[in-house]
Enzyme design. Structure first.
Site, PDB file in Angstrom:
ATOM      1  N   ASP A   1      19.984 -21.277 -24.758  1.00 46.38           N
ATOM      2  CA  ASP A   1      19.654 -20.474 -24.056  1.00 46.38           C
ATOM      3  C   ASP A   1      20.030 -19.836 -23.019  1.00 46.38           C
ATOM      4  O   ASP A   1      20.332 -18.735 -22.609  1.00 46.38           O
ATOM      5  CB  ASP A   1      18.949 -21.746 -23.111  1.00 46.38           C
ATOM      6  CG  ASP A   1      17.906 -22.214 -23.348  1.00 46.38           C
ATOM      7  OD1 ASP A   1      17.473 -22.417 -24.757  1.00 46.38           O
ATOM      8  OD2 ASP A   1      16.864 -22.992 -22.832  1.00 46.38           O
TER       9      ASP A   1
ATOM     10  N   ASP B   1      17.208 -14.853 -21.202  1.00 48.61           N
ATOM     11  CA  ASP B   1      17.667 -15.796 -21.534  1.00 48.61           C
ATOM     12  C   ASP B   1      18.216 -15.683 -23.231  1.00 48.61           C
ATOM     13  O   ASP B   1      18.174 -15.100 -23.729  1.00 48.61           O
ATOM     14  CB  ASP B   1      16.480 -17.030 -21.567  1.00 48.61           C
ATOM     15  CG  ASP B   1      16.780 -18.076 -20.221  1.00 48.61           C
ATOM     16  OD1 ASP B   1      17.205 -16.956 -19.180  1.00 48.61           O
ATOM     17  OD2 ASP B   1      15.480 -18.812 -20.327  1.00 48.61           O
TER      18      ASP B   1
ATOM     19  N   HIS C   1      11.500 -18.382 -24.911  1.00 46.21           N
ATOM     20  CA  HIS C   1      12.080 -18.865 -25.995  1.00 46.21           C
ATOM     21  C   HIS C   1      11.561 -18.057 -27.217  1.00 46.21           C
ATOM     22  O   HIS C   1       9.724 -18.257 -27.212  1.00 46.21           O
ATOM     23  CB  HIS C   1      12.666 -19.407 -25.915  1.00 46.21           C
ATOM     24  CG  HIS C   1      14.026 -20.246 -24.395  1.00 46.21           C
ATOM     25  ND1 HIS C   1      14.523 -20.643 -24.349  1.00 46.21           N
ATOM     26  CD2 HIS C   1      14.118 -19.127 -23.594  1.00 46.21           C
ATOM     27  CE1 HIS C   1      14.304 -20.827 -22.884  1.00 46.21           C
ATOM     28  NE2 HIS C   1      14.719 -20.155 -22.621  1.00 46.21           N
TER      29      HIS C   1
ATOM     30  N   ASP D   1      12.319 -19.025 -30.190  1.00 41.15           N
ATOM     31  CA  ASP D   1      12.233 -19.584 -31.241  1.00 41.15           C
ATOM     32  C   ASP D   1      11.453 -21.101 -31.630  1.00 41.15           C
ATOM     33  O   ASP D   1      12.422 -22.189 -32.304  1.00 41.15           O
ATOM     34  CB  ASP D   1      14.744 -20.560 -31.515  1.00 41.15           C
ATOM     35  CG  ASP D   1      14.985 -21.252 -30.195  1.00 41.15           C
ATOM     36  OD1 ASP D   1      13.950 -21.151 -29.128  1.00 41.15           O
ATOM     37  OD2 ASP D   1      15.984 -21.693 -29.679  1.00 41.15           O
TER      38      ASP D   1
ATOM     39  N   CYS E   1      17.698 -24.977 -29.633  1.00 39.22           N
ATOM     40  CA  CYS E   1      17.546 -24.931 -28.776  1.00 39.22           C
ATOM     41  C   CYS E   1      19.161 -25.739 -28.104  1.00 39.22           C
ATOM     42  O   CYS E   1      19.904 -24.709 -27.912  1.00 39.22           O
ATOM     43  CB  CYS E   1      17.072 -25.786 -27.581  1.00 39.22           C
ATOM     44  SG  CYS E   1      14.919 -24.930 -27.948  1.00 39.22           S
TER      45      CYS E   1
END
Ligand code: DAV
Length: 373
Positions: free
Chosen positions: A112, A200, A249, A251, A355
């Site tokens: 992150d 981020d 995010h 991902d 992550c």
């Protein structure tokens, strides 16, 4: 090979080339932070985390660290060098002239915070107040890399002010409802405003000359524009995924596996006009398999789609969470070897296998995988 005697080289241009050196996070001292505008927008309305904050139970932290340590060991056994962050005291408040929040968060998800592009590691602005100082956990490593690698570029994006002007008050309501949320995210009406650049690092996918960046709760258009100006040799693409009521995010939504192949969360499909770029360059975007679980583990921010939050070790090998049998099966069918990693009990500390890692070195070079622009 004795990696400790090896000099560090920072170099990673994409998400798939052979991984040789990585940072794996820690669950140590992880806190549930107090309410603040951007965080509240992400915590699902029916979450067990609403209304409580403070240090997470020690036995859960210990279990999380056990899994993260085992993961680190698994990687080391494959010849990958693993470094770990240095946690700060997350019970301390974060206070600047512009804001105050009563505690911080943790350092389980380095992805992150740290964006590795070539020989550069860039510290993201972050967009939660409780995560403003998180870069400090990585500074000992950054100093070491700086001393050891004469080509390492240590960069930090401008620290944001994170005043109330950064957040839309509309999102402060306790009960917005999923329907309204989906309407808002489809309209790109996110919790963060365009007051100042925010991003981020986990909203960015590295695909050689192309950086694909999710516009959502944690990254605004100014943040994407900042990245565009910061990486003038790259093409920077803004993407968004309308089916996601809590878009933070990229991902657990869009997962490149090897040149030419991306898994896309079937509930959060990339809009047709944004797909065109991938298709005209011969890339395939396929639906990811369903998660194996109906709900996330207790006290977890993330959705069940951490199933697709995988760590690619090389274009033929990928780390998948052990219980995610459907995701493993899909890789199997694609002819990709699956390395099972147990991590589910660590999800609550900040996410999955992608992550909880950040690249330092992949055997990769600056390549154009999208020659048709
Ligand atoms: O689906 O909750 C999680 C991503 C964490 N880095 C999700 C997104």
């Amino acid at each position: 090979m004795n990696w400790t005697a090896e000099k560090t080289t920072v170099n990673s241009w994409n998400e798939w080339d052979p991984l040789k050196h990585v940072i794996v996070g820690l669950a140590t001292d992880c806190h549930i932070p107090p309410a603040e505008p951007a965080l509240d927008a992400k915590v699902p309305e029916d979450s067990d985390m609403r209304g409580q904050w403070g240090k997470r139970p020690q036995e859960m932290i210990d279990r999380g660290n056990e899994l993260l340590d085992n993961f680190a060991l698994q990687l080391q056994k494959r010849g990958i060098r693993v470094d770990r962050p240095t946690p700060t005291d997350f019970s301390l408040p974060a206070t600047t002239p512009d804001f105050h929040t009563d505690s911080q968060f943790g350092c389980m998800p380095p992805r992150d915070v740290l964006l590795t592009v070539g020989s550069e590691i860039l510290e993201a602005t972050m967009s939660y107040r409780c995560r403003w100082f998180e870069y400090l956990c990585y500074r000992p490593l950054m100093q070491q890399y700086f001393n050891e690698d004469p080509n390492f570029r240590h960069e930090a994006a401008p620290k944001p002010r994170l005043t109330d002007a950064d957040y839309r008050a509309d999102y402060l309501s306790e009960k917005i409802g999923i329907e309204k949320r989906l309407e808002w995210t489809a309209d790109k009406f996110f919790v963060t405003t365009e007051e100042e650049p925010l991003f981020d690092a986990a909203d960015v996918l590295r695909m050689g000359k192309d950086l694909v960046v999710q516009h959502g709760f944690t990254t605004n258009l100014k943040g994407i524009e900042w990245l565009r100006r910061h990486f003038p040799d790259h093409r920077v693409h803004a993407v968004n995924f309308p089916g996601d009521p809590y878009p933070i995010h990229i991902d657990a939504t869009f997962t490149p596996v090897r040149p030419g192949l991306i898994l896309n969360n079937p509930n959060r499909r990339l809009p047709d006009d944004q797909r065109e770029f991938f298709h005209r360059n011969g890339w395939e975007i396929v639906d990811a398999a369903q998660p194996a679980h109906n709900s996330p583990p207790p006290l977890c921010y993330s959705s069940t789609w951490l199933s697709m939050n995988v760590l690619v070790l090389d274009p033929k090998t990928v780390c998948v969470e052990k219980s995610e049998v459907y995701q493993a099966e899909q890789f199997d069918k694609l002819g990709i070897e699956v390395v099972e990693v147990e991590l589910r009990d660590a999800y609550a500390f900040g996410g999955g296998l992608h992550c909880c890692t950040a690249d330092v070195y992949r055997e990769s070079s600056f390549e154009d995988y999208f020659p048709k622009g």
